[in-house]
Every structure is written in structure tokens, then in C-alpha cells.
Design a protein around this motif. Structure first.
Motif, mmCIF file in Angstrom:
data_model
loop_
_atom_site.group_PDB
_atom_site.id
_atom_site.type_symbol
_atom_site.label_atom_id
_atom_site.label_comp_id
_atom_site.label_asym_id
_atom_site.label_seq_id
_atom_site.Cartn_x
_atom_site.Cartn_y
_atom_site.Cartn_z
ATOM 1 N N VAL A 497 0.830 -1.208 0.000
ATOM 2 C CA VAL A 497 0.000 0.000 0.000
ATOM 3 C C VAL A 497 0.859 1.250 0.000
ATOM 4 C CG1 VAL A 497 -1.608 1.358 1.392
ATOM 5 C CG2 VAL A 497 -2.024 -1.067 1.037
ATOM 6 N N SER A 498 1.955 1.217 0.764
ATOM 7 C CA SER A 498 2.781 2.418 0.904
ATOM 8 C C SER A 498 4.241 2.018 1.081
ATOM 9 C CB SER A 498 2.319 3.243 2.106
ATOM 10 O OG SER A 498 3.090 4.409 2.247
ATOM 11 N N ILE A 499 5.011 2.159 0.015
ATOM 12 C CA ILE A 499 6.445 1.845 0.045
ATOM 13 C C ILE A 499 7.203 3.148 -0.157
ATOM 14 C CG2 ILE A 499 8.302 0.527 -1.026
ATOM 15 C CD1 ILE A 499 6.212 -1.474 -1.989
ATOM 16 N N GLY A 500 8.120 3.462 0.762
ATOM 17 C CA GLY A 500 8.789 4.759 0.669
ATOM 18 C C GLY A 500 10.290 4.724 0.795
ATOM 19 N N GLY A 501 10.882 3.531 0.841
ATOM 20 C CA GLY A 501 12.328 3.440 1.023
ATOM 21 C C GLY A 501 13.101 4.029 -0.143
ATOM 22 N N GLY A 502 14.018 4.964 0.129
ATOM 23 C CA GLY A 502 14.795 5.614 -0.933
ATOM 24 C C GLY A 502 16.138 4.942 -1.142
ATOM 25 N N TYR A 503 16.432 4.515 -2.364
ATOM 26 C CA TYR A 503 17.690 3.857 -2.724
ATOM 27 C C TYR A 503 18.163 4.440 -4.057
ATOM 28 C CZ TYR A 503 16.450 0.273 0.766
ATOM 29 O OH TYR A 503 16.122 -0.394 1.924
ATOM 30 N N ASN A 504 19.288 3.897 -4.563
ATOM 31 C CA ASN A 504 19.709 4.246 -5.917
ATOM 32 C C ASN A 504 20.090 2.967 -6.645
ATOM 33 O OD1 ASN A 504 22.847 3.920 -5.702
ATOM 34 N ND2 ASN A 504 22.264 5.157 -3.935
ATOM 35 N N MET A 505 19.969 2.978 -7.963
ATOM 36 C CA MET A 505 20.275 1.786 -8.750
ATOM 37 C C MET A 505 21.031 2.194 -10.014
ATOM 38 S SD MET A 505 16.623 0.839 -10.572
ATOM 39 C CE MET A 505 15.848 1.983 -11.722
ATOM 40 N N ARG A 506 21.734 1.217 -10.575
ATOM 41 C CA ARG A 506 22.371 1.416 -11.880
ATOM 42 C C ARG A 506 22.586 0.043 -12.509
ATOM 43 N NH1 ARG A 506 27.872 0.299 -12.152
ATOM 44 N NH2 ARG A 506 28.896 -0.046 -10.125
ATOM 45 N N SER A 507 22.631 0.034 -13.800
ATOM 46 C CA SER A 507 22.944 -1.207 -14.514
ATOM 47 C C SER A 507 24.462 -1.359 -14.589
ATOM 48 C CB SER A 507 22.344 -1.166 -15.915
ATOM 49 O OG SER A 507 22.994 -0.179 -16.695
ATOM 50 N N SER A 508 24.913 -2.537 -14.961
ATOM 51 C CA SER A 508 26.360 -2.801 -14.994
ATOM 52 C C SER A 508 27.070 -2.000 -16.071
ATOM 53 C CB SER A 508 26.612 -4.298 -15.221
ATOM 54 O OG SER A 508 26.020 -4.713 -16.451
ATOM 55 N N VAL A 509 26.318 -1.508 -17.080
ATOM 56 C CA VAL A 509 26.957 -0.746 -18.157
ATOM 57 C C VAL A 509 26.995 0.755 -17.852
ATOM 58 C CG1 VAL A 509 26.313 -2.451 -19.898
ATOM 59 C CG2 VAL A 509 24.785 -0.511 -19.429
ATOM 60 N N MET A 510 26.357 1.148 -16.765
ATOM 61 C CA MET A 510 26.366 2.566 -16.392
ATOM 62 C C MET A 510 27.608 2.880 -15.560
ATOM 63 S SD MET A 510 22.337 3.015 -15.320
ATOM 64 C CE MET A 510 22.578 4.669 -14.687
ATOM 65 N N PRO A 511 28.203 4.070 -15.723
ATOM 66 C CA PRO A 511 29.351 4.455 -14.896
ATOM 67 C C PRO A 511 28.972 4.456 -13.417
ATOM 68 C CG PRO A 511 29.071 5.972 -16.729
ATOM 69 C CD PRO A 511 27.857 5.109 -16.701
ATOM 70 N N GLU A 512 29.933 4.199 -12.555
ATOM 71 C CA GLU A 512 29.658 4.124 -11.118
ATOM 72 C C GLU A 512 29.130 5.441 -10.563
ATOM 73 O OE1 GLU A 512 32.625 2.493 -8.598
ATOM 74 O OE2 GLU A 512 33.151 0.883 -9.980
ATOM 75 N N ASN A 513 29.538 6.541 -11.181
ATOM 76 C CA ASN A 513 29.086 7.838 -10.658
ATOM 77 C C ASN A 513 27.711 8.247 -11.208
ATOM 78 O OD1 ASN A 513 29.825 8.354 -13.281
ATOM 79 N ND2 ASN A 513 30.978 10.239 -12.805
ATOM 80 N N GLN A 514 27.088 7.359 -11.953
ATOM 81 C CA GLN A 514 25.727 7.616 -12.451
ATOM 82 C C GLN A 514 24.762 6.667 -11.752
ATOM 83 O OE1 GLN A 514 25.376 7.494 -16.703
ATOM 84 N NE2 GLN A 514 26.313 9.497 -16.964
ATOM 85 N N GLN A 515 23.811 7.248 -11.057
ATOM 86 C CA GLN A 515 22.837 6.458 -10.304
ATOM 87 C C GLN A 515 21.437 6.978 -10.620
ATOM 88 O OE1 GLN A 515 23.669 3.912 -8.350
ATOM 89 N NE2 GLN A 515 25.889 4.189 -8.180
ATOM 90 N N ILE A 516 20.469 6.110 -10.460
ATOM 91 C CA ILE A 516 19.068 6.487 -10.657
ATOM 92 C C ILE A 516 18.352 6.316 -9.320
ATOM 93 C CG2 ILE A 516 16.908 5.949 -11.842
ATOM 94 C CD1 ILE A 516 18.592 4.859 -14.158
ATOM 95 N N ALA A 517 17.709 7.386 -8.839
ATOM 96 C CA ALA A 517 16.949 7.292 -7.588
ATOM 97 C C ALA A 517 15.771 6.354 -7.780
ATOM 98 C CB ALA A 517 16.462 8.675 -7.174
ATOM 99 N N VAL A 518 15.545 5.481 -6.820
ATOM 100 C CA VAL A 518 14.493 4.476 -6.947
ATOM 101 C C VAL A 518 13.919 4.170 -5.565
ATOM 102 C CG1 VAL A 518 16.065 2.509 -6.675
ATOM 103 C CG2 VAL A 518 13.941 2.208 -7.971
ATOM 104 N N THR A 519 12.679 3.780 -5.542
ATOM 105 C CA THR A 519 12.065 3.269 -4.314
ATOM 106 C C THR A 519 12.298 1.771 -4.259
ATOM 107 O OG1 THR A 519 10.343 4.964 -4.452
ATOM 108 C CG2 THR A 519 9.916 3.096 -3.008
ATOM 109 N N ALA A 520 12.624 1.250 -3.073
ATOM 110 C CA ALA A 520 12.901 -0.180 -2.953
ATOM 111 C C ALA A 520 12.352 -0.714 -1.638
ATOM 112 C CB ALA A 520 14.395 -0.453 -3.068
ATOM 113 N N ASN A 521 12.117 -2.019 -1.604
ATOM 114 C CA ASN A 521 11.508 -2.646 -0.432
ATOM 115 C C ASN A 521 12.125 -4.016 -0.197
ATOM 116 O OD1 ASN A 521 9.696 -2.957 1.698
ATOM 117 N ND2 ASN A 521 8.152 -3.930 0.414
ATOM 118 N N PRO A 522 12.714 -4.262 0.987
ATOM 119 C CA PRO A 522 13.209 -5.599 1.309
ATOM 120 C C PRO A 522 12.037 -6.549 1.553
ATOM 121 C CG PRO A 522 14.226 -3.910 2.703
ATOM 122 C CD PRO A 522 13.049 -3.285 2.034
#
Length: 797
Positions: A497-522
Motif C-alpha cells: 500500500v505504501s512503500i517509501g524506502g529511498g535507494y539508488n540503482m544502476r545497470s552494470s553498463v552505467m558508470p559508477e558515478n551515475q545512479q538512478i533514484a528508486v524506491t525499494a523494499n526488502p
């Protein structure tokens, strides 16, 4: 003279009982609505105004974006670093406090209670906020770990009438004793900061996190030295944060919100859900419109009765009464009627307040009604209403010419008829507006309730978890699933219903200094099955996936991720192509995409669906239990008995996932309910006025009706003739109100990312409903007049 005026006024009111009842009843209802809404609006507008430093307090809002990300994320959270660094860096800040609210199970002797309002705060809390400490020294209450301050209610709950200072309470999560250092008065109902326990922030042991701006799970407030320095401070923060984040692959900034504007104007909740200033304006306008309807009913009935009172005015003028004497006579009648209505409305407001509190989910007190400020305002409103309601009839009646009246040649003026017709149109325009608004709001709420959100929230129980349960989670799940009515059990950090955890993600082909903000849930391996998420590619998590992230050496962990469609798209993959791709969730969680689920609404429908990552981890704050629809009570009893054995350190408390969903739309549901009630009130008052007007209209046309009957007209013809004028006015009100209703509701719907389309049938149905009610109301009087014996009505001719 005054005594004579009052005597005549009471005689006239008593002689015309029907009109007096309609006017008194209408004004009483209108004033009662205004009283109740006035208390509510005053309560909301005065939120946090008791804080002496309120004008100098600001809340910190975090905004961040990783290099490579497409948009900034923003929220009312910060890391623990912000408060100490900013206080040391910026001279505009006098003090700062970090706060967070958790559920904690508290044990004292044989008492074991799950406390949902257990808050942690820095020592300067009582320096910044004005909460009244009744026991203990405010300067030292929270200056060391494992200290706690109780509210008077919680102190009485645990210790009765004993002094709790110096005694200890045990938190079962970590088996640590907290010393009670003070007692304070309960938090006011109009405070966005509410708690039962206030513990020292140092108890959380977060000093090691003060090196980073991430791990942003806390709320930060600052007390400024000068309330006018907020803009100066804000202008310094942005360049400072650019230097702080240089070369870190992300942009982080902080914005300051005035504390007193949070409750009604902020998009981010405080420690309780915010209200919306738009809804305050709507409710205020509705209450006033209902009062206007009551006032217009008074005006219409009094001007319609002008023929009856014309002879009285003529006689009194002949024997020497002046225009101003007559004017004040009629204004006096209006004042008496309003005074009586005010007394009735006060009694009604007191009686209705408990029900109104349930409706608004507030704790409004009777004392608020009888406060000097409120009573003074009520007296002013009463004077204003008596003036507005009485001024036009008084002017009309006092200006009658005695020669015409006594000759019998007096008739209602054309201007007077136009005024009455205009007021009828206005009254029913309000009614149509409220009905249309109610229809559309209810339709949107039904859309929200019935929309396919992408997960199944039916028959899912939510039980709060403790960290201790994680060590035994496999056994707990197995024992619960031994009952055939329990279909699935899952441990997770956040419900769907409500997921708010803030994380960052990137694919293996993206530079390490490039991240995408994403919501995530364990989550665990049963989350997808329990919540009914729909896989569009790949396979669900397995027990092995949980084992792969359970190594003591975290560097050996390999994660298998589940993305939603939006996250896959953000990384440049189709669902099918995403399967098996390597990616990183933060720097510490490398792994591979195992599945993609169909996009689902993990926030309220006010917001569009954003990228989401579900990842396996032995972590949980919530236990989700999917049960069958059979023998629900027996199933809950079974769970309770198992819980006492398996989780002895926590009380058995649960709620349904549906309840969490409904809480997202509390404001809208309250607005819908209030408009339902007020629409009914508005229609009833408008029809009451129409009933009175149709009675006087029929009375004035009694001879016309008699002639028509003698000439062969049937009852149906007479009813149609007498009703036609009123029906035309009601139809005109539908035409007038439709564009305004469409515009207002269209504006309201813009707050939802997912919304209904406004259809023409809503306006047709609302208009038809009002016209039908008006016809039925008028018909009561017109049928009675049409059935009368024409001989009696024509005998005097």
C-alpha cells in the motif's frame, strides 16, 4: 416603545406559525452547520499556534538526484548529519533537533503494550517546542542514552497515581531499560507532533551515521535566531551543499518549510497526516452557502407575505407611525428570530459534537464552543445574519403607501417578484452544485476503491514485527501455515500500500558515478504470492535467493532483484530483456534481475507509478498473512494462540491491509461524507423555503383557482399551472450551476494522477433529482389548493 415593539414582534411571529417555524428551523440548521464547521476550521487554522517559537521553527526537506537519474526525489527526511553540521556552519540557526517515531513494545511488571507513538528526539527538543513539562528538568530530560519522558496519559497507564520519575521501563526489542526522567502534559489535539513517549535520540546509537547525507530516515527541525532569516539561510544552503556533494555522483539539496504552514500547505506529512487548505476553503464555503440559503428563505417568505402585512402597515402609518419606526419594528422581528435560532443552534451543536468528532476524526471540545472568542464571533454572526435576512423585507414593508393599501389596490411589485425568483434560483443553484460535487467525489472514491492497483489487498492481515522475530521467522511462518485457512505468510519492511524506502540503482553498463533514484523494499520469498503481484517476465524469488544474501561476509552476497515495469524501462530494458541483467542497488547490493512485475500503485493515486525494486533480505517490520474468506474469526483466534507461544515478547495486534489503503484517502473520504450531509441539508432548506412560497402563492391565487375549476379545469391542469413557474426557476438554477460545478470538480480531480472522467449524466441526474424534489414539494401545496371547494373561494366576489 421598545417593549411595545417586542410585544408586537412576538405576536406576529406567533400568529404566523408556519412561516415562523420555517424561518426558525432554517436559520437554526444553517447556524448549526456554521457553528460545527467554525469549530473545525478554527481548530485546523490554529494548528501548532500554541508553539511560542512557531514562527522561528522550520522543517528541513531533502531533495536529491543521482547523476544519470531523470528526476529529483523529495521528502520530509534527512540523515542524522544535517542537524549538527548545519548548526555549526550557519549562524542563523540557534538550535536543531532530530526526531523519528517508531512502534515499540514497552514492558512494566506484567504489562506488555505495543506503543505506536514512541518518539526519539535530541536534548534541545524542549528548548525548541513548547510542551509543558510537569515533572523533571526540561534542560536535562534527554541528555543521555536510554532516558524517556512520558505524557500524563501514558504515565497513568503504567504507574497509576505514583510518581514515575526515576522508575524504569523495558523495551522488549533490545531488552534495554529506559529511565523515566520526566512527565509532560498530553500533546494538544491541534499539534502535528504527537507522542506518548519521548526518548533520547542518542539511545538509537547513530553517531556513526553522522558522516553521510544518506540513510535519510529522520525528521530535522531548526530553531532560527530570527524568523526573517529563513530566506537568507536558504540562499546559503544550496551553494554549501554543492561543495559538500562535489564529486560524489549525486546532487543533494535541502529546503526549509515554515513550521506553522506544514499542516495545511505542505505536500509532505508531519508526524500525522496533513490536511489540505483547499478542503478547508470548500467546507467553509459550503457552511456559508447553507446559511445563505436559510437567510434567503427568510427574505422570500417575508416579502411573499407582504400582501398580508400591507394593511397592517397602512393602518399604522395613518395613525402616525413613521417609516423608521416601521423599519426597526421589522428588523426587530428578524433579530428575535435570529436570537431564538442561535440558542437552538448552540444546543444542537453541543448535542451533535460527538458525532461530528467521529466524522472529522478530531477531538473538538465543547469548551471551544463556549470560549469567549467563539461566543463573540457567534454574536457578530447573529447580528450580521439578522441584518442580512431582515434588511430587504424591512425596507419593502416600511415603504408601503397607505393610500393604495387601504384602497385595496396594492399588489406585489415586479421588482419584489424578481428578487424572490433570483433567490430561488440561487438557493437551488447551491443545491445542484453540492449534489454534483457529491456525485463526482463519490464516483472518484469508488474508482479508487475498485481500481485494479496491481496487488490484492483483500483478506490480508498486517502484524507489526520485531527484530527478534527475524531469528525465528521460518518457524513462525511454518506454524501459521499449518492452518488450512492461512494461504500465505510474508515478512517485509513495507506493505504494498505504501512503500517509501529511498535507494539508488544502476545497470552494470552505467558508470559508477551515475545512479538512478528508486524506491525499494526488502521482502522475502513469499511476498509476491501473498500480495498477488503479477509477474510479466522471469520467476519468483525462492528460499535459495534468501540464503544467497544471508552470508556473514556481506561481500559474498548475491542479490536477485524484482523490478517493476517502470524500473526496467528506466534502466533501458524491456521486461523480457531485463531478466538476467546485472545491476546494483546502492553500492553494497550487486546482483541480477530475476523477475519483472506489472506496475502497481505502491503510493496513493495522487502520484503516478514510479520505478520500484523489490529485493530479498532478512529484514521485516510487517508480517503479511493472506487468509481465506472462510471462518475468519476462528482463523484470527488460531493466529492469536500461536502468537502467544511463538512471540511472547509482543502483544497480538493486527489490522487489515484495506485499512492502510483507506488511510491514504482519509481527507477525501471525510470531504465526501460532509458533502453528502450538507447536500441533504441544502436541499431540505431550499425545499422548505419552496414549500412556504408555494403555500403563499396558492393562497394569493385562490380565486383564480376557483374560476379555473368553475370553467372546467381539472386538478392536474391546475397543479401544472401553479407548479410551472417554480419548475422553470429550478431548471434555471440547474443551467446556472452546471458550468461552475464542472469547473470546481475538474480542478479538484487534478490532484489525482489517476482519476475519473466527468460525464454529462452526472449533471443530468443532479438536475433531474432537484427538479423532481422541487415538483413534489410544490405539489403538496398546489394539490391542496386545487382540491378546495371553489364556492368558498368565490363567495366574497
Amino acid at each position: 416603545m421598545t417593549k411595545n415593539y417586542l410585544k408586537i414582534a412576538f405576536r406576529n411571529l406567533w400568529r404566523n406559525k408556519t412561516a415562523s417555524f420555517i424561518n426558525t428551523f432554517g436559520l437554526s440548521i444553517g447556524l448549526t452547520c456554521c457553528l460545527l464547521m467554525g469549530i473545525y476550521i478554527q481548530h485546523e487554522l490554529n494548528y501548532d499556534r500554541f508553539q511560542k517559537n512557531g514562527s522561528r521553527i522550520v522543517r528541513v526537506i531533502m531533495e536529491y538526484k543521482f547523476d544519470g537519474g531523470s528526476e529529483f526525489k523529495k521528502g520530509n527526511f534527512t540523515s542524522v548529519r544535517v542537524a549538527p553540521v548545519f548548526k555549526q556552519t550557519f549562524p542563523e540557526i540557534e538550535s536543531g533537533v532530530r526526531m523519528v517515531n517508531y512502534n515499540r513494545v514497552v514492558q512494566y511488571q506484567n504489562k506488555l503494550i505495543d506503543e505506536k507513538a514512541f518518539m526519539y528526539a535530541d536534548p534541545d527538543f524542549f528548548k525548541i517546542f513548547s510542551f509543558n513539562v510537569t515533572k523533571g528538568d526540561p534542560g536535562s530530560l534527554l541528555n543521555a542514552p536510554h532516558k524517556v519522558v512520558l505524557t500524563e496519559s501514558s504515565a497513568k497507564r503504567y504507574f497509576g497515581n505514583e510518581n514515575p520519575v526515576g522508575k524504569s521501563l523495558k523495551l522488549t526489542a533490545d531488552s534495554i531499560l529506559y529511565q523515566v526522567t520526566g512527565v509532560m502534559q498530553d500533546c494538544p489535539s491541534n499539534s502535528q507532533i504527537k507522542f506518548d513517549f519521548l526518548a533520547s535520540f542518542s539511545s538509537l546509537g547513530l553517531a556513526g551515521q553522522e558522516k553521510t547525507y544518506w540513510d535519510a530516515n529522520y525528521t530535522t527541525y531548526f530553531l532560527l535566531k530570527d524568523q526573517g532569516s529563513i530566506n537568507t539561510l536558504q540562499s546559503k544552503i544550496t551553494p554549501f551543499m554543492k561543495k559538500e556533494m562535489a564529486g560524489q555522483g549525486a546532487s543533494v539539496d535541502f529546503f526549509l518549510e515554515p513550521f506553522t504552514s506544514i499542516h495545511l500547505h505542505s505536500e509532505f506529512d508531519g508526524f500525522e497526516p496533513n490536511n489540505n487548505i483547499k478542503y478547508i476553503y470548500i467546507l467553509e464555503a459550503v457552511a456559508l452557502l447553507i446559511l445563505f440559503i436559510a437567510c434567503f428563505t427568510y427574505i422570500n417568505l417575508n416579502t411573499a407575505r407582504s400582501v398580508e402585512r400591507a394593511r397592517e402597515v397602512g393602518v399604522r402609518k395613518v395613525i402616525g407611525a413613521g417609516k423608521m419606526q416601521l423599519f426597526w419594528q421589522f428588523m426587530g422581528e428578524s433579530a428575535i428570530l435570529c436570537a431564538i435560532s442561535t440558542i437552538i443552534s448552540l444546543i444542537a451543536a453541543v448535542l451533535l459534537l460527538p458525532a461530528f468528532n467521529q466524522l472529522t476524526e478530531k477531538q473538538l471540545s465543547i469548551q471551544a464552543i463556549f470560549s469567549a472568542q467563539f461566543i463573540g464571533g457567534l454574536i457578530l454572526v447573529t447580528i450580521l445574519v439578522s441584518f442580512l435576512a431582515g434588511i430587504y423585507p424591512a425596507l419593502i414593508l416600511s415603504n408601503f403607501q397607505p393610500v393604495k393599501v387601504l384602497k385595496g389596490s396594492f399588489k406585489n411589485t415586479v421588482s419584489g417578484q424578481w428578487v424572490r425568483k433570483s433567490l430561488i434560483v440561487f438557493q437551488f443553484s447551491i443545491s445542484v452544485l453540492l449534489i454534483v460535487s457529491t456525485f463526482i467525489i463519490q464516483k472518484q472514491l469508488n474508482y479508487i476503491r475498485n481500481k485494479n492497483l496491481g496487488y490484492n489487498r483483500d483478506r490480508v492481515l498486517v502484524l507489526p514485527m520485531s527484530k527478534k522475530m527475524l531469528d525465528n521467522i521460518a518457524v513462525i511462518k511454518q506454524e501459521f501455515k499449518s492452518d488450512r485457512h492461512i494461504q500465505n505468510v510474508s515478512a517485509c519492511v513495507s506493505t504494498p500500500v505504501s512503500i517509501g524506502g529511498g535507494y539508488n540503482m544502476r545497470s552494470s553498463v552505467m558508470p559508477e558515478n551515475q545512479q538512478i533514484a528508486v524506491t525499494a523494499n526488502p521482502i522475502d520469498d513469499d511476498f509476491v504470492k501473498t500480495t498477488g503481484l503479477q509477474l510479466v517476465a522471469g520467476t519468483d524469488l525462492s528460499e535459495q535467493d534468501i540464503k544467497d544474501v544471508s552470508n556473514k561476509d556481506q561481500n559474498q552476497n548475491t542479490y536477485h532483484f524484482i523490478l517493476n515495469e517502470s524500473a526496467a524501462k528506466e534502466l533501458g530494458w524491456t521486461p523480457e530483456r531485463a531478466i538476467g541483467q546485472k545491476m546494483f542497488l546502492d553500492a553494497s547490493r550487486p546482483g541480477y534481475v530475476k523477475a519483472v512485475v506489472k506496475d502497481f500503485n505502491f503510493e496513493s493515486l495522487h502520484h503516478p507509478i514510479k520505478p520500484l525494486v523489490l529485493f530479498p533480505e532478512i529484514a521485516g517490520r510487517q508480517l503479511l498473512i493472506k487468509i481465506s474468506g472462510d471462518h475468519i474469526q476462528q482463523t484470527i483466534t488460531f493466529l492469536g494462540s500461536k502468537w502467544k507461544t511463538l512471540v511472547p515478547d509482543r502483544p497480538f495486534e493486527f489490522h487489515f491491509l484495506d485499512e492502510d489503503f483507506n488511510k491514504l484517502y482519509n481527507s477525501e473520504m471525510r470531504l465526501g461524507t460532509v458533502l453528502n450531509i450538507f447536500s441533504g441539508v441544502a436541499i431540505a432548506l431550499a425545499c422548505l423555503g419552496l414549500f412556504g412560497l408555494s403555500a403563499y402563492a396558492a393562497k394569493q391565487r385562490v380565486k383564480e383557482i376557483g374560476i379555473r375549476k368553475v370553467l372546467g379545469a381539472g386538478v392536474d391542469n391546475i397543479v401544472a399551472t401553479l407548479s410551472a413557474d417554480f419548475v422553470k426557476l429550478v431548471f434555471a438554477s440547474v443551467v446556472v450551476s452546471t458550468p461552475l460545478a464542472w469547473w470546481l470538480m475538474n480542478e479538484w480531480l487534478q490532484d489525482f494522477a489517476y482519476r475519473i472522467t466527468i460525464n454529462a449524466w452526472v449533471f443530468i441526474a443532479a438536475g433531474g433529482t432537484v427538479i423532481l424534489i422541487a415538483v413534489l414539494t410544490v405539489s403538496i401545496q398546489t394539490i391542496k389548493a386545487a382540491m378546495a371547494n371553489p364556492v368558498k373561494s368565490l363567495r366574497s366576489e
